[in-house]
Structures are given as structure tokens and as C-alpha cells.
Design a protein around this motif. Structure first.
Motif, PDB file in Angstrom:
ATOM      1  N   UNK A 205      14.821  70.641  32.525  1.00 37.23           N
ATOM      2  CA  UNK A 205      15.991  70.826  33.384  1.00 37.23           C
ATOM      3  C   UNK A 205      17.110  71.398  32.520  1.00 37.23           C
ATOM      4  N   UNK A 206      17.845  72.365  33.047  1.00 40.14           N
ATOM      5  CA  UNK A 206      18.938  72.959  32.301  1.00 40.14           C
ATOM      6  C   UNK A 206      20.128  73.178  33.221  1.00 40.14           C
ATOM      7  N   UNK A 207      21.338  72.931  32.689  1.00 36.29           N
ATOM      8  CA  UNK A 207      22.531  73.141  33.493  1.00 36.29           C
ATOM      9  C   UNK A 207      23.554  72.036  33.303  1.00 36.29           C
ATOM     10  N   UNK A 208      24.749  72.267  33.808  1.00 35.52           N
ATOM     11  CA  UNK A 208      25.807  71.256  33.849  1.00 35.52           C
ATOM     12  C   UNK A 208      25.981  70.779  35.289  1.00 35.52           C
ATOM     13  N   UNK A 209      26.586  71.613  36.138  1.00 31.37           N
ATOM     14  CA  UNK A 209      26.675  71.275  37.563  1.00 31.37           C
ATOM     15  C   UNK A 209      25.527  71.925  38.349  1.00 31.37           C
ATOM     16  N   UNK A 210      25.352  73.219  38.157  1.00 31.22           N
ATOM     17  CA  UNK A 210      24.257  73.928  38.814  1.00 31.22           C
ATOM     18  C   UNK A 210      23.021  73.813  37.943  1.00 31.22           C
ATOM     19  N   UNK A 211      21.979  73.192  38.488  1.00 31.92           N
ATOM     20  CA  UNK A 211      20.800  72.861  37.692  1.00 31.92           C
ATOM     21  C   UNK A 211      19.612  73.758  38.035  1.00 31.92           C
ATOM     22  N   UNK A 212      18.819  74.036  37.021  1.00 29.73           N
ATOM     23  CA  UNK A 212      17.553  74.745  37.200  1.00 29.73           C
ATOM     24  C   UNK A 212      16.447  73.921  36.559  1.00 29.73           C
ATOM     25  N   UNK A 213      15.325  73.824  37.239  1.00 27.90           N
ATOM     26  CA  UNK A 213      14.149  73.198  36.646  1.00 27.90           C
ATOM     27  C   UNK A 213      13.135  74.284  36.309  1.00 27.90           C
ATOM     28  N   UNK A 214      12.409  74.076  35.228  1.00 20.99           N
ATOM     29  CA  UNK A 214      11.361  74.999  34.832  1.00 20.99           C
ATOM     30  C   UNK A 214      10.025  74.510  35.400  1.00 20.99           C
ATOM     31  N   UNK A 215       9.016  75.367  35.453  1.00 20.28           N
ATOM     32  CA  UNK A 215       7.717  74.959  35.989  1.00 20.28           C
ATOM     33  C   UNK A 215       7.182  73.700  35.314  1.00 20.28           C
ATOM     34  N   UNK A 216       6.540  72.849  36.105  1.00 22.91           N
ATOM     35  CA  UNK A 216       5.991  71.596  35.590  1.00 22.91           C
ATOM     36  C   UNK A 216       4.919  71.884  34.545  1.00 22.91           C
ATOM     37  N   UNK A 217       4.981  71.147  33.458  1.00 20.92           N
ATOM     38  CA  UNK A 217       4.033  71.278  32.349  1.00 20.92           C
ATOM     39  C   UNK A 217       3.183  70.023  32.297  1.00 20.92           C
ATOM     40  N   UNK A 218       1.936  70.136  31.926  1.00 24.28           N
ATOM     41  CA  UNK A 218       1.029  68.983  31.969  1.00 24.28           C
ATOM     42  C   UNK A 218       0.361  68.763  30.628  1.00 24.28           C
TER      43      UNK A 218
END
Length: 343
Positions: A205-218
Motif C-alpha cells: 500500500x502506498x500513499x498518505x490520503x489517496x491510497x494505492x494498493x499493488x497486486x497481491x503477492x503470494x
């Protein structure tokens, strides 16, 4: 893009060289993340000063005064050998009115305390395994709500410190023995939680207020013996020979896109906000065969070396390594610390 003076805080002994000429893989392992960050920032055109810190704030104070960095890149994970003191370093930077990368002090403090963070997640009705804490020096009495098997670990240590197959216990005798092990070897309280059988999933997850998640890693546990629990022990995470022997790898969870991916993404963003995190983080999850998602941990300032899970998942989201580090810098510069309200 403006060129910045970037102070990089690393552990003493982990200040990387300018090049890898003559450096063996074994030597590189200890400070690969530090090298990747400093080298990439230089390639982006920034002026970079890495300094080693262990138990003295004076080098930081001197660097802030003399180098006058626009921002400090936080790669320290401890101070004086105490992993929960990273929040104090960031607090010091805030007191010095210095922008920094990564998570703010409150988010670091909350996320590093596994028991406190789980209480907050439970309050917000975010699914996390049932748990209890056994403080050092207290007699171990298992609450009736906790049924075997159980997972025993330190309440504050990270990077799978002290985690092995013996961390999964199935009897009260094993529970007492493993709690004592954590107390003695980590010098820390032990957290005991319900062991969730399922897939081990990591989400950036990256961001302060507006967040972006990256593809799930397993985490793919490969050909580990059938009688071993699929958990990220220190052997699984860090022992290359063990990984190669059992075919242990990490990769994108290809089937967790679309609706499933959106569900996971929303949960991770809720965790991030509930724990007051900023900058970037990695969420550790368990996904059961029935599709239930459990949040195991929220990791502020995770490993961002090139080729590791966080950077790889960012790459899959079309964020290359240079762009990732620049975004981390930009988020640090934009974070509104309390001292900024008085300017």
C-alpha cells in the motif's frame, strides 16, 4: 523533477559503497536495500548522503545542520537494537522540522505493537485472528476462546525473528514451552493467536490520503513436507539454501485480481487508515479455502530493495523502481506533519 539533497539513515555498518565492484553476494546481502536506494536516487539526479546510526542522535543532528537535506530517507529499522524505537527517530525528525520518507511516528508506534494494532483492527471490525498476550513473568493460562492450533511469536519483533515450526503449538504444554522461549530469547511479551490455515498473501500500500494498493503477492511454499505448517519462518524468508531445496518462491497471486482483488484492496486500505499509517506499507494476510481474509500484520516501511516483493508488485502495477522511490520521496515531502501547521 527538482534535484534534492537526500539524507539516508541506515544502521551503522550498512552504509553502502558507491559501486559493487569487488563485492561478493554474501557481502551485498547485509546492505542490498541500502545500496539499491542510494544508487537509484543518485541515478535520478539527487545528491545523496547515507549515514550510519546505532545509538547516538548526534550524527543525524550534524547531518541536518551541515548537509541541510530537503528530505531524509528512513531506512533505519531500530535504534540501540530496539525495533520499536524507529518511531522515536521519526519523532526527532519532526521535532527538527525535517521532512522524511515512510510512515509517521503514530503509525509506526501502532503498527509495530502487534497486540495494540489487533485491538484497533478488532474495534473497526477488520478480520484478524483471535489472540491474547502473555507478558514476561506472567503464568501462562490459555483463555477458553483460543483453540488449538495456536501461533506464538514476539509482540514487537519483525522479519520473522524467532519464528519456526515450533511456533505452531497444539497442546498446553507446547504453549507454555514456546511462550517461555519468546520471553527468554526475545526478551519480550509473547502474542498468541489463532493459527489460520490458508494462503500467505502480501499486499503493498502506498500513499498518505489517496491510497494505492499493488497486486497481491503470494508466498509459494513449494515442496515443503506435508507435516510442516505453511508459515513464513526465518528459514523460509531468509535462508536461500532452504528456499532452493524446497522450491520456495514468491509471485503474483494471479487469481486475486478483479472482484477478489478489490475486496483485498479495500481491507488493506481500511487497515492502513485505522492504524494512521502514511508513506508506504505491506499488509500480511491469510486467505482461507472458503475465501475468508484475515489480517495478520501491518508492516510500515517494509523492505524496498530492488527485486523484492514490494518493488516487484509495484513493477507489476507499472511503477518501475525509479518511479517507486521518487513517489516515496514525493509523499514524504507532501506529508503534513504537525509542525507544518505553525508555519
Amino acid at each position: 523533477m527538482s534535484k534534492l539533497r537526500v539524507l539516508v539513515l541506515v544502521r551503522t555498518g550498512h552504509v553502502p559503497p558507491l559501486t559493487l565492484d569487488g563485492i561478493s553476494d554474501k557481502e551485498l546481502d547485509a546492505w542490498k536495500a541500502e545500496f539499491d536506494v542510494c544508487d537509484t536516487l543518485r541515478h535520478l539526479g539527487h545528491e545523496v548522503l547515507p549515514i550510519g546510526v546505532y545509538d547516538d542522535l548526534a550524527p543525524i543532528r550534524d547531518a541536518l545542520t551541515e548537509f541541510k537535506p530537503h528530505i531524509t530517507f528512513m531506512l533505519l529499522e531500530e535504534f540501540h537494537g530496539v525495533v520499536t524505537y524507529d518511531f522515536a527517530i521519526i519523532s526527532y525528525l519532526e521535532l527538527m522540522q525535517q521532512p522524511y520518507t515512510g510512515c509517521n511516528p503514530r503509525g509506526l508506534l501502532l503498527s509495530k505493537d502487534k497486540a495494540l494494532s489487533k485491538k484497533i483492527l478488532t474495534y473497526h471490525r477488520i478480520p484478524t485472528p483471535r489472540f491474547t498476550v502473555f507478558p514476561v513473568g506472567r503464568t501462562v493460562h490459555r483463555p477458553k476462546k483460543l483453540e488449538f492450533p495456536l501461533f506464538v511469536k514476539s509482540v514487537t519483533e519483525d522479519a520473522s525473528f524467532g519464528i519456526s515450526q515450533a511456533s505452531i503449538v497444539r497442546t498446553d504444554e507446547q504453549l507454555i514451552e514456546r511462550v517461555s522461549f519468546v520471553h527468554e530469547h526475545a526478551g519480550d511479551d509473547a502474542i498468541v493467536e489463532q493459527y489460520i490455515e490458508g494462503r500467505e498473501i502480501y499486499v503493498g500500500v502506498i500513499g498518505n490520503q489517496r491510497l494505492q494498493t499493488f497486486p497481491a503477492w503470494e508466498m509459494d511454499f513449494g515442496q515443503m513436507p506435508d507435516d510442516t505448517a505453511r508459515i513464513a519462518t526465518s528459514q523460509v524468508k531468509w535462508n536461500r539454501k532452504y528456499q532452493e531445496k524446497h522450491g520456495i518462491t514468491t509471485h503474483e497471486a494471479d487469481d486475486l485480481r478483479g472482484e477478489a482483488g478489490e475486496k483485498i484492496s479495500k481491507i488493506c486500505k481500511r487497515v492502513y487508515r485505522a492504524l494512521n499509517m502514511s508513506g508506504y506499507a505491506r499488509m500480511d494476510l491469510r486467505l482461507t479455502d472458503s475465501g475468508d481474509i484475515y489480517v495478520l500484520e501491518a508492516n510500515a516501511n517494509p523492505n524496498i530493495e530492488y527485486g523484492e516483493d514490494f518493488a516487484e508488485s509495484a513493477e507489476r502495477a507499472s511503477v518501475d523502481y525509479e518511479s517507486l522511490l521518487q513517489r516515496i520521496l514525493n509523499l514524504g515531502l507532501r506529508y503534513k506533519a504537525a509542525w507544518m501547521t505553525n508555519l
